[in-house]
Motif scaffolding. Structure first.
Motif, PDB file in Angstrom:
ATOM      1  N   GLY A  13       0.855  -1.241   0.618  1.00 56.36           N
ATOM      2  CA  GLY A  13      -0.012  -0.228  -0.011  1.00 56.36           C
ATOM      3  C   GLY A  13       1.054   1.220   0.127  1.00 56.36           C
ATOM      4  N   PHE A  14       0.097   2.724   0.650  1.00 54.02           N
ATOM      5  CA  PHE A  14       1.201   3.348   0.380  1.00 54.02           C
ATOM      6  C   PHE A  14       1.919   3.882   1.132  1.00 54.02           C
ATOM      7  N   ILE A  15       1.608   4.154   2.301  1.00 57.24           N
ATOM      8  CA  ILE A  15       2.415   3.518   3.487  1.00 57.24           C
ATOM      9  C   ILE A  15       4.028   2.761   2.886  1.00 57.24           C
ATOM     10  N   GLY A  16       3.034   1.933   3.025  1.00 54.85           N
ATOM     11  CA  GLY A  16       3.537   0.626   3.562  1.00 54.85           C
ATOM     12  C   GLY A  16       4.845   0.398   2.421  1.00 54.85           C
ATOM     13  N   ASN A  35      -3.389  -8.268   0.986  1.00 55.03           N
ATOM     14  CA  ASN A  35      -4.149  -9.362   0.373  1.00 55.03           C
ATOM     15  C   ASN A  35      -4.385  -8.353  -0.907  1.00 55.03           C
ATOM     16  N   LEU A  36      -3.718  -7.167  -1.471  1.00 50.54           N
ATOM     17  CA  LEU A  36      -3.366  -6.457  -2.983  1.00 50.54           C
ATOM     18  C   LEU A  36      -4.915  -5.590  -2.862  1.00 50.54           C
ATOM     19  N   SER A  37      -6.029  -5.618  -1.583  1.00 48.47           N
ATOM     20  CA  SER A  37      -7.400  -5.111  -2.053  1.00 48.47           C
ATOM     21  C   SER A  37      -7.666  -3.743  -2.202  1.00 48.47           C
ATOM     22  N   THR A  38      -6.054  -2.826  -1.798  1.00 50.59           N
ATOM     23  CA  THR A  38      -5.992  -1.494  -2.111  1.00 50.59           C
ATOM     24  C   THR A  38      -4.784  -1.571  -2.290  1.00 50.59           C
ATOM     25  N   GLY A  39      -3.652  -2.288  -2.001  1.00 53.09           N
ATOM     26  CA  GLY A  39      -2.344  -2.290  -2.316  1.00 53.09           C
ATOM     27  C   GLY A  39      -1.779  -2.769  -4.167  1.00 53.09           C
ATOM     28  N   LYS A  40      -0.546  -2.456  -4.496  1.00 54.91           N
ATOM     29  CA  LYS A  40      -1.020  -2.992  -5.670  1.00 54.91           C
ATOM     30  C   LYS A  40       1.167  -3.460  -5.940  1.00 54.91           C
ATOM     31  N   VAL A  57      -4.713 -10.656   6.572  1.00 54.96           N
ATOM     32  CA  VAL A  57      -4.000 -10.392   8.068  1.00 54.96           C
ATOM     33  C   VAL A  57      -5.508 -11.672   8.703  1.00 54.96           C
ATOM     34  N   ALA A  58      -6.838 -11.520   7.701  1.00 47.09           N
ATOM     35  CA  ALA A  58      -7.738 -12.035   9.293  1.00 47.09           C
ATOM     36  C   ALA A  58      -7.408 -13.731   8.809  1.00 47.09           C
ATOM     37  N   ASP A  59      -7.246 -13.969   8.524  1.00 47.62           N
ATOM     38  CA  ASP A  59      -6.557 -15.521   7.898  1.00 47.62           C
ATOM     39  C   ASP A  59      -5.151 -15.902   8.161  1.00 47.62           C
ATOM     40  N   VAL A  79      -8.074  -1.751   6.453  1.00 46.08           N
ATOM     41  CA  VAL A  79      -9.213  -0.629   5.599  1.00 46.08           C
ATOM     42  C   VAL A  79      -9.125   0.858   6.333  1.00 46.08           C
ATOM     43  N   ALA A  80      -8.515   1.208   5.388  1.00 51.78           N
ATOM     44  CA  ALA A  80      -7.597   2.610   5.664  1.00 51.78           C
ATOM     45  C   ALA A  80      -8.537   3.922   5.520  1.00 51.78           C
ATOM     46  N   SER A  81      -9.549   3.670   5.348  1.00 50.57           N
ATOM     47  CA  SER A  81     -10.779   4.029   5.002  1.00 50.57           C
ATOM     48  C   SER A  81     -11.789   4.384   6.226  1.00 50.57           C
ATOM     49  N   SER A 119      -1.069   2.741  14.620  1.00 51.82           N
ATOM     50  CA  SER A 119      -2.962   3.396  14.961  1.00 51.82           C
ATOM     51  C   SER A 119      -3.299   4.780  14.370  1.00 51.82           C
ATOM     52  N   SER A 120      -4.006   5.786  15.026  1.00 54.41           N
ATOM     53  CA  SER A 120      -4.747   6.736  14.033  1.00 54.41           C
ATOM     54  C   SER A 120      -5.025   7.850  15.364  1.00 54.41           C
ATOM     55  N   ALA A 121      -5.002   9.004  14.834  1.00 54.08           N
ATOM     56  CA  ALA A 121      -5.405   9.799  15.183  1.00 54.08           C
ATOM     57  C   ALA A 121      -7.410   9.887  15.614  1.00 54.08           C
ATOM     58  N   ARG A 171       0.254   6.661  16.786  1.00 55.08           N
ATOM     59  CA  ARG A 171      -1.179   7.046  15.997  1.00 55.08           C
ATOM     60  C   ARG A 171      -1.341   8.547  14.806  1.00 55.08           C
ATOM     61  N   PHE A 172      -1.308   8.300  14.273  1.00 56.80           N
ATOM     62  CA  PHE A 172      -0.744   8.357  12.465  1.00 56.80           C
ATOM     63  C   PHE A 172      -1.788   9.737  12.899  1.00 56.80           C
ATOM     64  N   PHE A 173      -1.583  11.169  12.109  1.00 55.27           N
ATOM     65  CA  PHE A 173      -2.430  11.538  11.677  1.00 55.27           C
ATOM     66  C   PHE A 173      -2.590  11.784  10.136  1.00 55.27           C
ATOM     67  N   ASN A 174      -2.319  13.103   9.850  1.00 54.93           N
ATOM     68  CA  ASN A 174      -2.978  12.704   8.209  1.00 54.93           C
ATOM     69  C   ASN A 174      -2.004  12.713   7.112  1.00 54.93           C
ATOM     70  N   ILE A 175      -1.146  11.256   6.721  1.00 54.81           N
ATOM     71  CA  ILE A 175      -0.035  11.259   5.597  1.00 54.81           C
ATOM     72  C   ILE A 175      -0.393  11.433   4.476  1.00 54.81           C
ATOM     73  N   PHE A 176       0.616  11.904   4.413  1.00 55.55           N
ATOM     74  CA  PHE A 176      -0.258  11.938   2.601  1.00 55.55           C
ATOM     75  C   PHE A 176       1.898  11.943   0.920  1.00 55.55           C
TER      76      PHE A 176
HETATM   77  P1  NAD Z   1      -3.385   1.900   2.879  1.00 58.03           P
HETATM   78  O1  NAD Z   1      -4.717   1.416   1.706  1.00 58.03           O
HETATM   79  O2  NAD Z   1      -2.562   2.196   0.775  1.00 58.03           O
HETATM   80  O3  NAD Z   1      -2.722   0.466   3.094  1.00 58.03           O
HETATM   81  C1  NAD Z   1      -3.344  -0.366   3.086  1.00 58.03           C
HETATM   82  C2  NAD Z   1      -2.540  -1.567   2.614  1.00 58.03           C
HETATM   83  O4  NAD Z   1      -3.371  -3.412   3.805  1.00 58.03           O
HETATM   84  C3  NAD Z   1      -3.102  -2.460   1.339  1.00 58.03           C
HETATM   85  O5  NAD Z   1      -1.700  -2.779   0.396  1.00 58.03           O
HETATM   86  C4  NAD Z   1      -3.985  -2.815   1.414  1.00 58.03           C
HETATM   87  O6  NAD Z   1      -4.316  -3.947   0.669  1.00 58.03           O
HETATM   88  C5  NAD Z   1      -3.781  -3.951   2.865  1.00 58.03           C
HETATM   89  N1  NAD Z   1      -4.623  -4.478   3.265  1.00 58.03           N
HETATM   90  C6  NAD Z   1      -6.035  -4.105   4.205  1.00 58.03           C
HETATM   91  N2  NAD Z   1      -6.961  -5.609   3.980  1.00 58.03           N
HETATM   92  C7  NAD Z   1      -6.559  -5.941   4.241  1.00 58.03           C
HETATM   93  C8  NAD Z   1      -6.211  -7.514   5.301  1.00 58.03           C
HETATM   94  N3  NAD Z   1      -7.267  -8.023   5.420  1.00 58.03           N
HETATM   95  N4  NAD Z   1      -4.925  -8.383   4.476  1.00 58.03           N
HETATM   96  C9  NAD Z   1      -4.002  -7.731   4.050  1.00 58.03           C
HETATM   97  N5  NAD Z   1      -3.591  -6.717   3.511  1.00 58.03           N
HETATM   98  C10 NAD Z   1      -4.510  -5.815   3.485  1.00 58.03           C
HETATM   99  O7  NAD Z   1      -3.184   2.772   3.818  1.00 58.03           O
HETATM  100  P2  NAD Z   1      -1.763   3.389   3.812  1.00 58.03           P
HETATM  101  O8  NAD Z   1      -2.822   4.888   4.274  1.00 58.03           O
HETATM  102  O9  NAD Z   1      -0.905   3.393   3.284  1.00 58.03           O
HETATM  103  O10 NAD Z   1      -2.431   3.034   5.306  1.00 58.03           O
HETATM  104  C11 NAD Z   1      -1.685   2.169   6.077  1.00 58.03           C
HETATM  105  C12 NAD Z   1      -1.999   2.015   7.335  1.00 58.03           C
HETATM  106  O11 NAD Z   1      -1.884   3.060   8.273  1.00 58.03           O
HETATM  107  C13 NAD Z   1      -3.972   1.470   8.160  1.00 58.03           C
HETATM  108  O12 NAD Z   1      -3.175   0.636   9.037  1.00 58.03           O
HETATM  109  C14 NAD Z   1      -4.308   2.832   7.765  1.00 58.03           C
HETATM  110  O13 NAD Z   1      -5.625   2.750   9.015  1.00 58.03           O
HETATM  111  C15 NAD Z   1      -3.453   3.595   9.339  1.00 58.03           C
HETATM  112  N6  NAD Z   1      -3.049   4.852   8.930  1.00 58.03           N
HETATM  113  C16 NAD Z   1      -2.775   5.940   7.725  1.00 58.03           C
HETATM  114  C17 NAD Z   1      -3.074   7.004   7.786  1.00 58.03           C
HETATM  115  C18 NAD Z   1      -3.051   7.807   6.337  1.00 58.03           C
HETATM  116  O14 NAD Z   1      -3.245   9.054   6.907  1.00 58.03           O
HETATM  117  N7  NAD Z   1      -2.778   7.559   5.159  1.00 58.03           N
HETATM  118  C19 NAD Z   1      -3.943   7.937   9.337  1.00 58.03           C
HETATM  119  C20 NAD Z   1      -3.574   7.109   9.786  1.00 58.03           C
HETATM  120  C21 NAD Z   1      -3.842   5.645  10.393  1.00 58.03           C
END
Ligand code: NAD
Ligand code: UD1
Length: 309
Positions: A13-16, A35-40, A57-59, A79-81, A119-121, A171-176
């Protein structure tokens, strides 16, 4: 253990994926469970030191397999949304809480100790309204997303006390920044606004645009995460990750307009239910324990990098 990989859940995903790049640059091998749900897949570099396990991760079995033989874990998969959790509390709970519990169990079984948790704000709800929010602010999770993050923190703390895990809770605030996916209406606001502005498409602001967020550029966050992995001790207690700077959406739009040399049409629509009005981090604990880049990436510089300018 010298070549043992660091497991990054949600690493595609984005941060990962930004973290994976930083870990490789420092010489680590990396295993990704996603699980590549939002990641690529394309977010990950072609590098022999990166192993991708496509799994959920649920498995519990997938998590057990991924944790085996790792030196440490960064748990980002979720699910970050916030809005997605409002629409589908049960579905998002599988990723956002059961995933954490599976990870705790797998780490207990295999003896892996260190885990950083995203975690999150959002756990503070509206309790920080009007001032910088410190970590002791009473928690008020307003959404299933926030409830699952707070519950995950408590489970990690239980495994710390009972089974010797070394959780470090951020506890992340808003990351971009680059690779934040703009493709869903649930995506992070900066990824949506910048993409639409670049394409000349109209921009929708939910509410009056005076709501504020504390935006941090992803590369600055990743530096903190690497320090927390390398630090000999996991210090107890959650740490806010933000800059202690409030930016309203209206100010953000001005900044995007400045960087791009103009903006498309902006319309104001109904606010999202449960949307937090003001969110700004008291980051005293962060700067006491970790080094943020000095100076941190400023908003216009971060936007320019994100836009490839
Ligand atoms: P993102 O959606 O880009 O990354 C999440 C990744 O997790 C994706 O690659 C997705 O495919 C994967 N994923 C989702 N559900 C899964 C599952 N059940 N099993 C395996 N993989 C799964 O979002 P992000 O912004 O990179 O967020 C990363 C983390 O940081 C999340 O835990 C999010 O809640 C947390 N966070 C993000 C922000 C932000 O501003 N972006 C702020 C606070 C916390
Ligand atoms: C974000 C993160 C969440 C994190 C939280 C921590 C994402 C998708 N969400 O939630 O994981 O836990 O920060 O602070 O990364 N907005 C618009 N128009 C749009 C999209 C959004 O006006 O097209 C508004 C929203 O109503 C909100 C603000 O922009 O007021 C920020 O929204 P969003 O980027 O989704 O972030 P948060 O809800 O703060």
């Amino acid at each position: 253990m010298a070549d043992a990989p660091i497991l990054v859940t949600g690493g595609a995903g984005f941060i990962g994926s930004n973290l994976v790049d930083a870990l490789l640059a420092r010489g680590y091998a990396v295993r990704v469970l996603d699980n590549l749900s939002t990641g690529k897949r394309e977010n990950l570099p072609q590098d022999a030191r990166v192993e991708l396990i496509v799994g959920d991760v649920a498995d519990a079995d997938s998590v057990r397999r991924a944790v085996q033989g790792c030196r440490a874990v960064v748990h980002l998969a979720a699910v970050a949304s916030v809005q997605a959790s409002v629409d589908d509390p049960f579905g998002t709970h599988q990723s956002n809480l059961i995933g954490t519990l599976n990870l705790c169990e797998a780490m207990r079984e295999s003896g892996v100790k260190r885990v950083l948790f995203a975690s999150s704000a959002a756990v503070y709800g509206n309790n920080g309204e009007g001032h910088a929010i410190d970590e002791d602010t009473p928690k008020a999770p307003l959404t299933p997303y926030a409830a699952d993050k707070l519950a995950s923190e408590h489970y990690l703390d239980f495994y710390r006390r009972q089974h010797g895990l070394e959780p470090v809770v951020f506890r992340f605030f808003n990351i971009f920044g680059p690779r934040q996916d703009p493709s869903s209406p649930y995506s992070g606001v900066i990824s949506i606004f910048t993409e639409r502005a670049q394409k000349g498409l109209p921009i929708a602001v939910f509410g009056d645009g005076e709501q504020t967020r504390d935006f941090l550029y992803v590369a600055d966050l990743v530096e903190v995460l690497v320090q927390a992995l390398e630090s000999p001790e996991a210090v107890e207690g959650a740490v806010n990750v933000g800059l202690n700077q409030a930016t309203s959406l209206n100010q953000l739009l001005v900044a995007i307009g400045d960087v791009l040399g103009g903006l498309p049409k902006v319309s104001y629509q109904a606010a999202r239910p449960g949307d937090i009005r003001h969110s700004r981090a008291n980051n005293a604990r962060l700067v006491q324990r970790y080094r943020l880049p000095e100076p941190p990436t400023d908003m216009r510089e971060g936007l320019a990098k994100l836009l490839g300018l």
